[in-house]
Design a protein around this motif. Structure first.
Motif, PDB file in Angstrom:
ATOM      1  N   VAL A   1       0.849  -1.182   0.000  1.00 52.59           N
ATOM      2  CA  VAL A   1       0.000   0.000   0.000  1.00 52.59           C
ATOM      3  C   VAL A   1       0.892   1.241   0.000  1.00 52.59           C
ATOM      4  N   ALA A   2       0.529   2.245  -0.766  1.00 46.04           N
ATOM      5  CA  ALA A   2       1.215   3.535  -0.914  1.00 46.04           C
ATOM      6  C   ALA A   2       2.402   3.485  -1.877  1.00 46.04           C
ATOM      7  N   ASP A   3       2.704   2.350  -2.510  1.00 44.73           N
ATOM      8  CA  ASP A   3       3.730   2.309  -3.551  1.00 44.73           C
ATOM      9  C   ASP A   3       3.222   3.070  -4.774  1.00 44.73           C
ATOM     10  N   VAL A   4       4.118   3.727  -5.480  1.00 45.79           N
ATOM     11  CA  VAL A   4       3.771   4.417  -6.723  1.00 45.79           C
ATOM     12  C   VAL A   4       4.192   3.520  -7.877  1.00 45.79           C
ATOM     13  N   VAL A   5       3.244   3.257  -8.781  1.00 40.67           N
ATOM     14  CA  VAL A   5       3.474   2.326  -9.881  1.00 40.67           C
ATOM     15  C   VAL A   5       3.019   2.923 -11.206  1.00 40.67           C
ATOM     16  N   MET A   6       3.436   2.282 -12.284  1.00 41.24           N
ATOM     17  CA  MET A   6       2.950   2.563 -13.628  1.00 41.24           C
ATOM     18  C   MET A   6       2.263   1.285 -14.122  1.00 41.24           C
ATOM     19  N   ARG A   7       1.289   1.442 -15.012  1.00 45.76           N
ATOM     20  CA  ARG A   7       0.611   0.264 -15.547  1.00 45.76           C
ATOM     21  C   ARG A   7       0.830   0.156 -17.044  1.00 45.76           C
TER      22      ARG A   7
ATOM     23  N   MET B   1      -0.920   2.586  -4.939  1.00 47.46           N
ATOM     24  CA  MET B   1      -1.588   1.387  -4.443  1.00 47.46           C
ATOM     25  C   MET B   1      -2.511   1.763  -3.288  1.00 47.46           C
ATOM     26  N   VAL B   2      -3.737   1.309  -3.376  1.00 43.38           N
ATOM     27  CA  VAL B   2      -4.701   1.573  -2.319  1.00 43.38           C
ATOM     28  C   VAL B   2      -4.941   0.325  -1.487  1.00 43.38           C
ATOM     29  N   GLU B   3      -4.987  -0.830  -2.170  1.00 38.85           N
ATOM     30  CA  GLU B   3      -5.349  -2.070  -1.491  1.00 38.85           C
ATOM     31  C   GLU B   3      -4.661  -3.246  -2.165  1.00 38.85           C
ATOM     32  N   VAL B   4      -4.149  -4.154  -1.353  1.00 43.80           N
ATOM     33  CA  VAL B   4      -3.571  -5.399  -1.846  1.00 43.80           C
ATOM     34  C   VAL B   4      -4.612  -6.479  -1.587  1.00 43.80           C
ATOM     35  N   LEU B   5      -5.115  -7.092  -2.661  1.00 45.69           N
ATOM     36  CA  LEU B   5      -6.215  -8.039  -2.542  1.00 45.69           C
ATOM     37  C   LEU B   5      -5.756  -9.490  -2.507  1.00 45.69           C
ATOM     38  N   GLY B   6      -4.470  -9.720  -2.618  1.00 47.40           N
ATOM     39  CA  GLY B   6      -3.966 -11.089  -2.604  1.00 47.40           C
ATOM     40  C   GLY B   6      -3.989 -11.693  -3.989  1.00 47.40           C
TER      41      GLY B   6
ATOM     42  N   GLU C   1      -5.303   4.017  -7.373  1.00 50.63           N
ATOM     43  CA  GLU C   1      -5.922   5.329  -7.490  1.00 50.63           C
ATOM     44  C   GLU C   1      -4.908   6.266  -8.130  1.00 50.63           C
ATOM     45  N   THR C   2      -5.378   7.373  -8.692  1.00 55.52           N
ATOM     46  CA  THR C   2      -4.468   8.359  -9.251  1.00 55.52           C
ATOM     47  C   THR C   2      -3.782   9.087  -8.103  1.00 55.52           C
ATOM     48  N   LEU C   3      -2.736   9.814  -8.402  1.00 55.54           N
ATOM     49  CA  LEU C   3      -2.021  10.537  -7.350  1.00 55.54           C
ATOM     50  C   LEU C   3      -2.867  11.659  -6.764  1.00 55.54           C
TER      51      LEU C   3
END
Length: 68
Positions: A8-14, A35-40, A47-49
Motif C-alpha cells: 500500500v502507498a507504492d507508486v506504480v505505472m501500468r 496502491m490503495v489495497e492489496v487483494l492477494g 488510485e491516481t495521485l
C-alpha cells in the motif's frame, strides 16, 4: 518471470492498453498510480495521485514500480 511484491502507498505505472498505442514509438507504460489495497493473489486496487479511484483491479504482471 520475477514476482513483484507491491505494498500500500507504492507508486506504480501500468501497462498501456493496445488501443492507447498510436504507433510503435508510443510509451508502453502509462500514468502514475498509488496502491490503495492489496487483494492477494497478485491483484491490486489503484488510485491516481490526485485521489481519483480507478474502477477495476489490476494484476501485478501489468504493473511496475516507479522510481523517481
Amino acid at each position: 518471470m520475477r514476482p513483484r511484491r507491491f505494498q500500500v502507498a507504492d507508486v506504480v505505472m501500468r501497462k498501456a492498453h493496445p488501443y492507447q498505442l498510436e504507433n510503435k514509438l508510443s510509451p508502453k507504460w502509462t500514468g502514475l498510480f498509488r496502491m490503495v489495497e492489496v487483494l492477494g493473489n497478485e491483484a491490486y486496487r489503484l488510485e491516481t495521485l490526485e485521489g481519483g479511484a480507478i474502477p477495476r483491479m489490476w494484476n501485478g504482471a501489468n504493473l511496475k514500480f516507479y522510481f523517481s
